[in-house]
Motif scaffolding. Structure first.
Motif, PDB file in Angstrom:
ATOM      1  N   THR A  96       1.026  -1.257  -0.045  1.00 58.13           N
ATOM      2  CA  THR A  96       0.063   0.091   0.008  1.00 58.13           C
ATOM      3  C   THR A  96       1.038   1.195  -0.124  1.00 58.13           C
ATOM      4  N   LYS A  97       0.817   1.924  -0.987  1.00 58.44           N
ATOM      5  CA  LYS A  97       1.700   3.072  -1.289  1.00 58.44           C
ATOM      6  C   LYS A  97       1.312   4.413  -0.465  1.00 58.44           C
ATOM      7  N   LYS A  98       2.156   5.212  -0.227  1.00 57.32           N
ATOM      8  CA  LYS A  98       2.151   6.641   0.375  1.00 57.32           C
ATOM      9  C   LYS A  98       2.440   7.682  -0.823  1.00 57.32           C
ATOM     10  N   GLY A  99       1.584   8.073  -1.366  1.00 57.51           N
ATOM     11  CA  GLY A  99       1.787   9.204  -2.320  1.00 57.51           C
ATOM     12  C   GLY A  99       1.854  10.717  -1.884  1.00 57.51           C
ATOM     13  N   CYS A 100       0.325  11.028  -1.838  1.00 53.53           N
ATOM     14  CA  CYS A 100       0.390  12.529  -1.002  1.00 53.53           C
ATOM     15  C   CYS A 100       0.387  12.418   0.208  1.00 53.53           C
ATOM     16  N   ASP A 101      -0.426  11.481   0.982  1.00 50.52           N
ATOM     17  CA  ASP A 101      -0.393  11.322   2.412  1.00 50.52           C
ATOM     18  C   ASP A 101      -1.650  12.660   2.795  1.00 50.52           C
ATOM     19  N   GLN A 102      -2.249  12.898   1.868  1.00 53.37           N
ATOM     20  CA  GLN A 102      -3.197  14.043   2.319  1.00 53.37           C
ATOM     21  C   GLN A 102      -4.707  13.698   1.336  1.00 53.37           C
ATOM     22  N   GLY A 103      -5.065  12.693   1.068  1.00 55.04           N
ATOM     23  CA  GLY A 103      -6.361  12.146   0.262  1.00 55.04           C
ATOM     24  C   GLY A 103      -6.529  12.740  -0.833  1.00 55.04           C
ATOM     25  N   ALA A 104      -5.111  12.680  -1.922  1.00 53.19           N
ATOM     26  CA  ALA A 104      -5.523  13.418  -3.168  1.00 53.19           C
ATOM     27  C   ALA A 104      -5.093  12.742  -4.183  1.00 53.19           C
ATOM     28  N   CYS A 105      -4.405  11.307  -3.863  1.00 51.51           N
ATOM     29  CA  CYS A 105      -4.047  10.556  -5.162  1.00 51.51           C
ATOM     30  C   CYS A 105      -4.558   9.340  -5.160  1.00 51.51           C
ATOM     31  N   GLY A 106      -5.081   8.709  -4.191  1.00 53.58           N
ATOM     32  CA  GLY A 106      -5.637   7.172  -3.930  1.00 53.58           C
ATOM     33  C   GLY A 106      -4.314   6.183  -3.966  1.00 53.58           C
ATOM     34  N   ALA A 107      -3.215   6.455  -3.828  1.00 53.74           N
ATOM     35  CA  ALA A 107      -2.219   5.398  -3.885  1.00 53.74           C
ATOM     36  C   ALA A 107      -2.351   4.393  -2.850  1.00 53.74           C
ATOM     37  N   CYS A 108      -3.102   5.090  -1.562  1.00 52.86           N
ATOM     38  CA  CYS A 108      -3.086   4.226  -0.305  1.00 52.86           C
ATOM     39  C   CYS A 108      -4.433   3.398  -0.244  1.00 52.86           C
ATOM     40  N   THR A 109      -5.225   3.390  -1.310  1.00 52.81           N
ATOM     41  CA  THR A 109      -6.528   2.802  -1.258  1.00 52.81           C
ATOM     42  C   THR A 109      -6.440   1.529  -0.782  1.00 52.81           C
ATOM     43  N   VAL A 140     -11.312   2.815   1.119  1.00 51.74           N
ATOM     44  CA  VAL A 140     -11.152   3.872   1.947  1.00 51.74           C
ATOM     45  C   VAL A 140      -9.573   4.339   1.653  1.00 51.74           C
ATOM     46  N   LEU A 141      -9.368   5.662   1.793  1.00 50.29           N
ATOM     47  CA  LEU A 141      -8.080   6.271   1.528  1.00 50.29           C
ATOM     48  C   LEU A 141      -7.349   6.068   3.100  1.00 50.29           C
ATOM     49  N   SER A 142      -6.294   5.194   3.199  1.00 51.12           N
ATOM     50  CA  SER A 142      -5.586   4.710   4.565  1.00 51.12           C
ATOM     51  C   SER A 142      -5.010   5.827   5.010  1.00 51.12           C
ATOM     52  N   CYS A 143      -4.384   6.768   4.122  1.00 42.26           N
ATOM     53  CA  CYS A 143      -3.848   8.028   4.689  1.00 42.26           C
ATOM     54  C   CYS A 143      -4.830   8.882   5.570  1.00 42.26           C
ATOM     55  N   LEU A 144      -6.174   8.671   5.046  1.00 43.76           N
ATOM     56  CA  LEU A 144      -6.963   9.714   6.022  1.00 43.76           C
ATOM     57  C   LEU A 144      -7.785   8.809   6.991  1.00 43.76           C
TER      58      LEU A 144
END
Ligand code: FES
Ligand code: FES
Length: 165
Positions: free
Chosen positions: A48-61, A69-73
């Motif tokens: 599970t990737k960390k892209g923006c860490d603020q809900g804007a990229c979806g890498a952490c889905t 869910v966005l796991s960074c949020l």
């Protein structure tokens, strides 16, 4: 969830049990830790990737109880007693998930950084019954950014799994 430290000057820790890819994981964590950091840093699940860490990229889905869910949020503490599915949990007995196979067949990635999030989001979307048309796929995948621009192949892969391809 059980608060383990109520002292006002210290960071509250909580004890949680999250089922991750079918396995119960007991964690004692700072209540502010995100699900993304718990997965990557505490459980070693770095798919599970960390892209923006603020809900804007979806890498952490990831999926929580079957929903995207966005796991960074998302706070890990919110996932107590819940079922989390990550990219590592998709293959069973060495057999890739149909969405993984379709991404490979349709060449739906280049650098691959966004791919775990795209695949988890696609599985969520298919489960939600929202892959009825290419326009729907584009709309409901719009939270997953691909800097390599693999969008048309991603849509083709999802279309195929939806049964329209
Ligand atoms: S890392 Fe979560 S949306 Fe970008
Ligand atoms: S494949 Fe590179 S960001 Fe999507």
């Amino acid at each position: 969830m059980r608060a383990t430290d109520h002292h006002s000057t210290t960071i509250p820790e909580v004890a949680v049990t999250i089922r991750v890819n079918g396995r119960p994981e007991r964690l004692r964590i700072d209540a502010r830790v995100t699900l993304l950091d718990a997965l990557r840093d505490r459980l070693g699940l770095t798919g599970t990737k960390k892209g923006c860490d603020q809900g804007a990229c979806g890498a952490c889905t990831v999926l929580v109880d079957g929903r995207r869910v966005l796991s960074c949020l998302t706070l890990a503490a919110q996932c107590d007693d819940r079922e989390v599915l990550t990219i590592e949990g998709l293959a069973s007995n060495g057999t890739r998930h149909p969405v993984q196979e379709a991404f490979i067949r349709h060449d739906a990635f280049q650098c691959g950084y966004c791919t775990p999030g795209q695949i988890m989001s696609a599985i969520g979307l298919l489960g939600e019954g929202r892959a009825g048309s290419d326009a729907d796929i584009r709309e409901f995948m719009s939270g997953n950014i691909c800097r390599c621009g693999a969008y048309s192949n991603i849509v083709a892969a999802i279309r195929e799994v939806s049964g329209r391809g």
